[in-house]
Design a protein around this motif. Structure first.
Motif, PDB file in Angstrom:
ATOM      1  N   UNK A   1       0.810  -1.234   0.000  1.00 13.82           N
ATOM      2  CA  UNK A   1       0.000   0.000   0.000  1.00 13.82           C
ATOM      3  C   UNK A   1       0.841   1.282   0.000  1.00 13.82           C
ATOM      4  N   UNK A   2       1.935   1.266  -0.762  1.00  6.34           N
ATOM      5  CA  UNK A   2       2.767   2.464  -0.836  1.00  6.34           C
ATOM      6  C   UNK A   2       2.532   3.251  -2.128  1.00  6.34           C
ATOM      7  N   UNK A   3       1.466   2.881  -2.858  1.00  4.58           N
ATOM      8  CA  UNK A   3       1.087   3.544  -4.116  1.00  4.58           C
ATOM      9  C   UNK A   3       2.085   3.310  -5.244  1.00  4.58           C
ATOM     10  N   UNK A   4       2.849   2.229  -5.142  1.00  3.58           N
ATOM     11  CA  UNK A   4       3.737   1.797  -6.219  1.00  3.58           C
ATOM     12  C   UNK A   4       3.643   0.280  -6.356  1.00  3.58           C
ATOM     13  N   UNK A   5       3.860  -0.212  -7.566  1.00  2.00           N
ATOM     14  CA  UNK A   5       3.972  -1.654  -7.788  1.00  2.00           C
ATOM     15  C   UNK A   5       5.441  -1.990  -7.956  1.00  2.00           C
ATOM     16  N   UNK A   6       5.941  -2.856  -7.098  1.00  2.00           N
ATOM     17  CA  UNK A   6       7.319  -3.302  -7.177  1.00  2.00           C
ATOM     18  C   UNK A   6       7.403  -4.596  -7.989  1.00  2.00           C
ATOM     19  N   UNK A   7       8.590  -4.877  -8.502  1.00  2.00           N
ATOM     20  CA  UNK A   7       8.804  -6.055  -9.349  1.00  2.00           C
ATOM     21  C   UNK A   7       8.305  -7.319  -8.655  1.00  2.00           C
ATOM     22  N   UNK A   8       8.730  -7.535  -7.409  1.00  2.00           N
ATOM     23  CA  UNK A   8       8.376  -8.762  -6.697  1.00  2.00           C
ATOM     24  C   UNK A   8       6.896  -8.839  -6.358  1.00  2.00           C
ATOM     25  N   UNK A   9       6.241  -7.695  -6.202  1.00  2.00           N
ATOM     26  CA  UNK A   9       4.803  -7.713  -5.946  1.00  2.00           C
ATOM     27  C   UNK A   9       4.058  -8.271  -7.157  1.00  2.00           C
ATOM     28  N   UNK A  10       4.376  -7.773  -8.326  1.00  2.00           N
ATOM     29  CA  UNK A  10       3.715  -8.267  -9.534  1.00  2.00           C
ATOM     30  C   UNK A  10       4.079  -9.716  -9.795  1.00  2.00           C
ATOM     31  N   UNK A  11       5.338 -10.077  -9.577  1.00  2.00           N
ATOM     32  CA  UNK A  11       5.781 -11.456  -9.778  1.00  2.00           C
ATOM     33  C   UNK A  11       5.012 -12.411  -8.868  1.00  2.00           C
ATOM     34  N   UNK A  12       4.863 -12.045  -7.606  1.00  3.25           N
ATOM     35  CA  UNK A  12       4.140 -12.898  -6.650  1.00  3.25           C
ATOM     36  C   UNK A  12       2.671 -13.060  -7.031  1.00  3.25           C
TER      37      UNK A  12
END
Length: 234
Positions: free
Chosen positions: A107-118
């Protein structure tokens, strides 16, 4: 259990007037199939509810959290209606925002690489059965390309090499590699996991290369939105 007319009207407003009274009542009949004491809990939602898949993992948990609009750990009918209105009748920007919310796990208003990967890996594991028939067809084709005894089990590694032989040089049969043999079901499971994990990783890598315009290693809402508008596969 039924809904009073004033409650129906209130829910029409909560749905931004995207549902009419009859649709609200139809949704309530669906809701009653899964609710207990007026709410849907997470276990029921993940295994029998609107997700449409039996099984719990990261993706189903995130979808539950999306439906739980007031974040009280359970889904009321009001939560249910609001989430359904966004997902089924929301505009393009609203739907993109819903997807962003689903992926942005911290919930930091960004999508990180590992978030999308997971999230994509979780989606694969939830829908893995759909891919089995495809892989079985590939395996049958691999058997036809191998120059060896048909009665001999095909090893996982041999199958992997065979798939690439089919792709790159289908006219040239490839002999089986003498490696540890595994049972067919285990072989399919191993290959399915390997192939799709690699494919998902490459998908996320390509997406970030294209969408991360400021090259800070994460996607802002605007970067994600602009990318999805151009490529709707996500």
């Amino acid at each position: 259990t039924h809904l009073e007319p004033e409650v129906v009207q209130e829910l029409i407003e909560e749905s931004f007037r995207r549902f009419n009274a009859n649709e609200i009542l139809d949704k309530f009949e669906q809701f009653k199939l899964w609710q207990k004491n007026g709410y849907i809990d997470q276990a029921t939602f993940e295994n029998f509810g609107p997700v449409g898949q039996k099984g719990s993992n990261l993706l189903t948990a995130r979808i539950f959290q999306f439906f739980d609009r007031d974040k009280d750990g359970k889904i009321s009918f009001k939560d249910f209606i609001i989430a359904q209105s966004l997902l089924s009748k929301g505009g393009a920007e609203e739907k993109i925002s819903c997807i962003f919310e689903l992926i942005d796990m911290n919930n930091d208003s960004y999508i990180e690489f590992n978030e999308l990967l997971k999230i994509l890996n979780a989606s694969y594991y939830l829908n893995k059965e759909r891919f089995r028939d495809v892989l079985k067809l590939l395996k049958e084709e691999a058997f036809r390309q191998f120059d060896d005894r048909k009665s001999k089990p095909l090893s996982c590694a041999s199958f992997f090499f065979g798939i690439y032989a089919i792709r790159d040089a289908p006219q040239e049969p490839l002999a089986k590699t003498e490696l540890q043999e595994v049972r067919p079901n285990e072989e399919i499971e191993i290959m399915l996991n390997h192939m799709y994990k690699e494919a998902i990783y490459q998908l996320v890598k390509s997406l970030f290369e294209a969408a991360d315009l400021d090259k800070d290693g994460k996607l802002s809402r605007n970067e994600f939105s602009e990318y999805v508008k151009k490529d709707t596969h996500i």
